[in-house]
Design a protein around this motif. Structure first.
Motif, PDB file in Angstrom:
ATOM      1  N   ASN A 391      54.933  81.863 -20.534  1.00 32.88           N
ATOM      2  CA  ASN A 391      53.910  81.072 -21.221  1.00 32.88           C
ATOM      3  C   ASN A 391      54.322  79.619 -21.425  1.00 32.88           C
ATOM      4  OD1 ASN A 391      52.254  83.278 -21.328  1.00 32.88           O
ATOM      5  ND2 ASN A 391      52.533  83.681 -23.500  1.00 32.88           N
ATOM      6  N   ASN A 394      54.290  78.007 -17.742  1.00 28.67           N
ATOM      7  CA  ASN A 394      52.978  77.922 -17.102  1.00 28.67           C
ATOM      8  C   ASN A 394      51.930  78.383 -18.116  1.00 28.67           C
ATOM      9  OD1 ASN A 394      51.098  77.502 -15.136  1.00 28.67           O
ATOM     10  ND2 ASN A 394      51.838  79.089 -13.737  1.00 28.67           N
ATOM     11  N   PRO A 396      49.060  79.731 -20.347  1.00 23.35           N
ATOM     12  CA  PRO A 396      47.810  80.400 -20.004  1.00 23.35           C
ATOM     13  C   PRO A 396      46.636  79.805 -20.774  1.00 23.35           C
ATOM     14  CG  PRO A 396      48.987  81.694 -21.627  1.00 23.35           C
ATOM     15  CD  PRO A 396      49.851  80.486 -21.334  1.00 23.35           C
ATOM     16  N   ALA A 397      45.444  80.126 -20.313  1.00 26.19           N
ATOM     17  CA  ALA A 397      44.239  79.708 -21.047  1.00 26.19           C
ATOM     18  C   ALA A 397      43.895  80.786 -22.068  1.00 26.19           C
ATOM     19  CB  ALA A 397      43.084  79.534 -20.076  1.00 26.19           C
ATOM     20  N   PRO A 501      47.781  82.424 -15.836  1.00 30.62           N
ATOM     21  CA  PRO A 501      47.558  81.711 -14.573  1.00 30.62           C
ATOM     22  C   PRO A 501      47.943  82.586 -13.393  1.00 30.62           C
ATOM     23  CG  PRO A 501      49.510  80.872 -15.693  1.00 30.62           C
ATOM     24  CD  PRO A 501      48.869  81.839 -16.627  1.00 30.62           C
ATOM     25  N   LYS A 502      47.377  82.297 -12.249  1.00 34.30           N
ATOM     26  CA  LYS A 502      47.683  83.079 -11.044  1.00 34.30           C
ATOM     27  C   LYS A 502      49.140  82.893 -10.696  1.00 34.30           C
ATOM     28  CE  LYS A 502      45.784  84.168  -6.501  1.00 34.30           C
ATOM     29  NZ  LYS A 502      45.632  85.592  -6.814  1.00 34.30           N
ATOM     30  N   ARG A 503      49.817  84.007 -10.481  1.00 38.22           N
ATOM     31  CA  ARG A 503      51.250  83.961 -10.211  1.00 38.22           C
ATOM     32  C   ARG A 503      51.503  83.794  -8.722  1.00 38.22           C
ATOM     33  NH1 ARG A 503      55.060  88.032  -9.294  1.00 38.22           N
ATOM     34  NH2 ARG A 503      57.171  87.440  -9.885  1.00 38.22           N
TER      35      ARG A 503
END
Length: 589
Positions: A391, A394, A396-397, A501-503
């Motif tokens: 987190n 990167n 997250p929303a 998010p896309k990993r």
């Protein structure tokens, strides 16, 4: 600090200074005081009794919960020149060990709590001087701990029979309640508590919902060279996952669980301990008995029992201080099963178990720093961000999914609380089926009320509702309301959804995953020499030297035994035993 502490530290362990609270703990032991030291895995707990054992007269008795752990620690102690032995049911040299003890020829004697609490062993201890009692994994003494062992509760009479002998209790995982219980059970005063920080900054935490667990874990294995542990929740899950990982990754992979033949378990564990790239897939029984510092990753294929268990299990990675990763893949069904188990335990324990599960829910659901939640759970202040969890790296929303949650709950209610997630999704998205027609559900106001981008939110919303106990599954797999349903349905409580998010997949051994100079010819030659010595001596490679020592050798390139002996981690015994072999390799470069 006694002046000779550093001298012995250098001579036996090859270090010029203590780390963290080690010096405070050692000082108390040398002064004959009683101490409980709470130190994170990898902080050097064993040194706090091994060093005093060679400085004090008599034998240090080490109570340890697992035979495999004792034998690992025995090898490591003997490798640095400490006179040590184990007295266990599988040792065939018990008579010799007892004679060595009586003769005062042992610095350390490792013993299981079952034997330590027996009258015969107590009588044996009157026949030679004792320097210290060290109780390892001391949280096992507490019913509040996550690994309670009844035999640990029987140690107090043994300790009290020798009141003049200092006692040192050690653990990596104990919250405030458990710490207080350990102090009371082992007769240690409150001012004898030393708590080091719980932070393991070299471990990077990643937590994600389960999608395709096998594929997710294959990716973890592919991205992380070096030894790793994968925890599965059932024996069958262990077997299946081990087979798939071996087939898909090309790495050596072995299973470990209680259903395997004891000899197979022992052999698999020994192969893992000696390996530099093996993956073991195991139930959580595996690991407590592993004293392997070079584990590069730990992955959970399901929810651990508690934050304490998660901290301890992930703490088996990176004990050598090098960068490591911890991945957890969870599902809403994990929380449903956990709640079911809580309902089956005695009523007095249920509030504590529910609190543990709630804490786990907060950890997996947060859009904030994972490390902060972990550290706060253990009563430690922590910064808002750590810079080394998914987190923080990167972010997250987080979106308000309350309206979608209300639609989902309405559909569960209007269909009679009889159907599973897939059927409810079909009703909400207007998918006609023989069952929906027969049940008359296509006439409901909730039929087809979700479309467009909102469709993608249904699975994470149902997962979040199950996690928060707004929904529960019955014995037939149907969804029904939990206690948190009505506040959400009435708009009195919000449902925030974290959208990770896309990993991006990284190739195996991607840059930054391991600090070793792979590709450096000298470093690789030193590793090859270490492997050769390990095979000849029957010792795991890390017992010879850690990777960090080989890195220093490759960088400094010492030209003499004296220069090699100045490197951190090269004690006198190892210098004598292996120094010339490694110098010969260095001279070729």
């Amino acid at each position: 600090m006694r002046a000779d502490s550093i001298e012995h530290l250098r001579r036996f362990f090859g270090y010029d200074a203590f780390r963290g609270v080690q010096s405070s703990v050692v000082d108390r032991v040398l002064a004959g005081q009683r101490t409980l030291a709470v130190m994170p895995t990898g902080a050097g707990k064993s040194l706090t009794y091994q060093l005093p054992s060679v400085m004090l007269d008599g034998t240090c008795i080490v109570v340890s919960p697992l035979i495999a752990l004792m034998h690992d620690q025995l090898r490591a102690a003997e490798a640095v020149g400490i006179r040590a032995a184990t007295l266990t049911s599988v040792d065939d040299n018990r008579a010799e060990t007892i004679e060595r003890f009586r003769a005062g020829a042992l610095d350390l004697l490792y013993i299981a709590p079952e034997r330590a609490s027996g009258e015969g062993f107590r009588n044996l201890l009157t026949q030679a001087p004792l320097s210290l009692f060290a109780i390892d994994e001391a949280h096992c003494v507490s019913e509040w701990g996550h690994d309670f062992r009844p035999d640990y509760r029987l140690l107090r009479p043994l300790l009290d029979r020798f009141p003049e002998v200092p006692r040192l209790a050690l653990t990596a995982t104990a919250d405030a309640h458990t710490r207080a219980d350990i102090l009371e059970q082992l007769g240690i005063p409150e001012d004898g508590l030393i708590v080091a920080g719980f932070d393991r900054p070299n471990i990077r935490y990643h937590i994600a919902p389960r999608e395709n667990t096998t594929r997710q874990i294959i990716d973890v294995v592919a991205e992380n060279p070096g030894p790793g542990i994968v925890y599965a929740q059932t024996r069958k899950g262990v077997e299946q996952l081990a087979e798939k990982l071996a087939a898909e990754t090309g790495r050596p992979v072995l299973p470990y669980h209680a259903g395997l033949d004891p000899e197979v378990r022992r052999r698999n564990q020994a192969r893992f301990v000696a390996s530099e790239d093996m993956v073991v897939v195991a139930t959580v029984a595996f690991g407590m008995g592993i004293d392997k510092p070079d584990v590069r990753f730990v992955a959970h294929a399901g929810l651990p029992k508690s934050i304490e268990a998660y901290y301890q299990e992930t703490g088996r990675a990176g004990r050598d201080g090098d960068p490591s990763v911890a991945h957890l893949f969870w599902g809403a069904d994990d929380f449903a099963r956990a709640r079911q188990r809580i309902g089956e335990v005695e009523p007095a324990r249920q509030p504590g178990e529910r609190a543990r599960l709630t804490a786990l829910g907060a950890l997996v659901e947060t859009a904030g720093c994972r490390r902060r939640i972990l550290l706060k759970h253990f009563g430690e202040d922590a910064p808002e961000t750590c810079g080394n969890c998914d987190n923080c790296l990167n972010p997250p929303a987080a979106i308000d999914a309350s309206v979608t949650a209300q639609k989902f709950l309405s559909a569960v209610f209007r269909t009679g609380m009889l159907y599973g997630v897939g059927y409810i999704e079909g009703i909400l998205t207007g998918v006609s089926s023989e069952r929906s027609l027969m049940n008359g559900h296509e006439k409901l106001s909730v039929f087809g009320i979700v479309d467009g981008d909102e469709v993608a939110m249904l699975k994470p919303v149902s997962r979040a509702l199950l996690l928060r106990d707004a929904l529960r599954t019955n014995e037939h797999g149907g969804l029904e309301f939990g206690p948190e349903a009505r506040p959400i349905l009435k708009g009195e409580a919000k449902l925030e959804l974290v959208l990770p998010p896309k990993r991006e997949r990284r190739r195996r051994g991607a840059k930054g995953s391991v600090p070793n100079p792979v590709g450096n010819p000298l470093f690789e030659a030193l590793r090859a020499k270490r492997r050769e010595i390990a095979q000849e001596t029957g010792l795991p490679p890390y017992v010879i030297f850690h990777d960090s020592v080989l890195r220093d050798m490759a960088m400094v390139r010492p030209a003499s035994l004296a220069a090699l002996g100045q490197l951190s981690g090269v004690g006198a015994r190892k210098l004598d035993a292996y120094g010339q072999d490694f110098l010969d390799v260095i001279r070729q470069f």
